[in-house]
Motif scaffolding. Sequence first.
Motif, PDB file in Angstrom:
ATOM      1  N   PRO A   3       0.264  11.773  -2.522  1.00  0.00           N
ATOM      2  CA  PRO A   3       0.329  10.492  -1.803  1.00  0.00           C
ATOM      3  C   PRO A   3       0.031  10.685  -0.322  1.00  0.00           C
ATOM      4  CG  PRO A   3       2.261  10.816  -3.210  1.00  0.00           C
ATOM      5  CD  PRO A   3       1.543  12.128  -3.158  1.00  0.00           C
ATOM      6  N   CYS A  60      -4.129   8.048  -0.725  1.00  0.00           N
ATOM      7  CA  CYS A  60      -3.869   9.414  -1.166  1.00  0.00           C
ATOM      8  C   CYS A  60      -4.556  10.414  -0.243  1.00  0.00           C
ATOM      9  CB  CYS A  60      -4.337   9.617  -2.616  1.00  0.00           C
ATOM     10  SG  CYS A  60      -6.138   9.525  -2.859  1.00  0.00           S
ATOM     11  N   ASP A  77      -3.953   7.104  -8.441  1.00  0.00           N
ATOM     12  CA  ASP A  77      -4.214   6.943  -9.873  1.00  0.00           C
ATOM     13  C   ASP A  77      -5.508   6.181 -10.127  1.00  0.00           C
ATOM     14  OD1 ASP A  77      -1.741   8.183 -10.696  1.00  0.00           O
ATOM     15  OD2 ASP A  77      -0.726   6.357 -10.040  1.00  0.00           O
ATOM     16  N   THR A 109      -7.588   4.005   1.363  1.00  0.00           N
ATOM     17  CA  THR A 109      -7.876   2.871   0.479  1.00  0.00           C
ATOM     18  C   THR A 109      -7.937   3.267  -0.994  1.00  0.00           C
ATOM     19  OG1 THR A 109     -10.270   3.218   0.716  1.00  0.00           O
ATOM     20  CG2 THR A 109      -9.209   1.703   2.270  1.00  0.00           C
ATOM     21  N   ASP A 127      -6.614   0.374  -3.065  1.00  0.00           N
ATOM     22  CA  ASP A 127      -5.332   0.698  -3.679  1.00  0.00           C
ATOM     23  C   ASP A 127      -4.426  -0.530  -3.633  1.00  0.00           C
ATOM     24  OD1 ASP A 127      -2.918   1.682  -4.520  1.00  0.00           O
ATOM     25  OD2 ASP A 127      -2.824   3.319  -3.070  1.00  0.00           O
ATOM     26  N   PRO A 128      -4.029  -1.088  -4.791  1.00  0.00           N
ATOM     27  CA  PRO A 128      -3.193  -2.292  -4.786  1.00  0.00           C
ATOM     28  C   PRO A 128      -1.824  -2.074  -4.163  1.00  0.00           C
ATOM     29  CG  PRO A 128      -3.369  -1.384  -7.010  1.00  0.00           C
ATOM     30  CD  PRO A 128      -4.355  -0.648  -6.156  1.00  0.00           C
ATOM     31  N   THR A 129      -1.359  -0.813  -4.140  1.00  0.00           N
ATOM     32  CA  THR A 129      -0.054  -0.529  -3.538  1.00  0.00           C
ATOM     33  C   THR A 129      -0.164  -0.343  -2.033  1.00  0.00           C
ATOM     34  OG1 THR A 129      -0.216   1.894  -3.704  1.00  0.00           O
ATOM     35  CG2 THR A 129       0.551   0.697  -5.657  1.00  0.00           C
ATOM     36  N   GLY A 130      -1.398  -0.156  -1.530  1.00  0.00           N
ATOM     37  CA  GLY A 130      -1.590   0.078  -0.103  1.00  0.00           C
ATOM     38  C   GLY A 130      -1.183   1.466   0.356  1.00  0.00           C
ATOM     39  N   CYS A 131      -0.903   2.372  -0.589  1.00  0.00           N
ATOM     40  CA  CYS A 131      -0.388   3.701  -0.227  1.00  0.00           C
ATOM     41  C   CYS A 131      -1.480   4.704   0.092  1.00  0.00           C
ATOM     42  CB  CYS A 131       0.487   4.233  -1.361  1.00  0.00           C
ATOM     43  SG  CYS A 131       1.986   3.281  -1.645  1.00  0.00           S
ATOM     44  N   SER A 137      -6.425   4.735  -4.495  1.00  0.00           N
ATOM     45  CA  SER A 137      -5.176   4.961  -5.223  1.00  0.00           C
ATOM     46  C   SER A 137      -5.115   6.386  -5.756  1.00  0.00           C
ATOM     47  CB  SER A 137      -5.064   3.973  -6.385  1.00  0.00           C
ATOM     48  OG  SER A 137      -3.992   4.341  -7.245  1.00  0.00           O
TER      49      SER A 137
END
Length: 363
Positions: free
Chosen positions: A205, A191, A174, A170, A185-189, A172
Amino acid sequence: MDSPYSKELQVAIKAIQSAAKLSQAVISIEDKGVIEKDDLSPVTVADFAIQALLTATVHNAFPNDKFVGEESAADLRANPVLLNRVWELLQRLQGDETKALCKLPESPEQMCEMIDWCGFGEPGGPQAGRVWVFDPIDGTKTFVQRQAYAINVALLEGSKQVLSIVGCPTLSIDARAPVTNTSLDPTGCGCIVFAAKGHGTYVCPLAESSSHEVQARKIEPHADNESSQTLRPVSCYNMLDSGVDDVHQLIMEKLNIETRGCDLLAWVLRWVTLGLGLANMTIWIYKQRSRTGKIWDHAGAMLLFEEVGGHITDIDGKLIDLGVGRKMTANHGFVAAPKAMHSLVLKTTQQVIREQGKEHLLG
């Protein structure tokens, strides 16, 4: 990262990438199979499945290593429906196993056995050899609310931290402070944050890369020799009944800390924010001396902060001992800060404890 633990790091990262798929699959299901443990913290289908996955994958690569983990398989053996759900969840990763990203147990019986390797495992002392410590879902209470959580993997040698790999589905890569339980994380990726003793802390990532090389960024040693930096805290505010919230607040005020900083339930994520420089100090005082930390909430993850210059002790000023058992009974609470500022934070902590008439909490 060029370290003696490159194979261990590669295996653990692949296992965490697969584990994150399981956790995200469960997060999308309304009924997460939540049960209550004896200490009243929740455990889900994902906790059992991920602990089995991590154990099977690491055991396949390092068959002589031992394990410690949060869960035991007692509830699975007592509940065939729950057992079947955990087994079915693991079968979602058959494609990952084919690609050699992970290793799955061969049967439900072996799955339970591997979970119990962790559930009854002990870290041992200086002669313990290599022991892996897992927390399959740290922050289960927030996980079931689709909020922040982490997957913790640590390697100890002789009860000392040598490797930390934390999956943060959850968080990011960044992320900026302050981070809270609802900072997703707005991208859903997501880390992965990792460290090896003497080689620094890195972030990469969470998603699998087409390249065999992990594309990682080294974190600057922000907590090294910072004698005048503003203290930026991470804590857990008003969600746990184990800490002395009013004393925590008074310590912050005496240290001239004007912001609450990062606010996270999961201990592993608190150590992550310290490693990434999103915070640079934390204190935690348990309400009773009998209350202690649990090894899977801290082992390895503390290394993320130490490798960027942080110093960690308990509230008595003793170094953290990870060799005493599953519960960290040799220590009480935590004080973490940049090396050059730790003595000030520790002294202030002890002073406020005494001023508040709580000397019994000090050793």
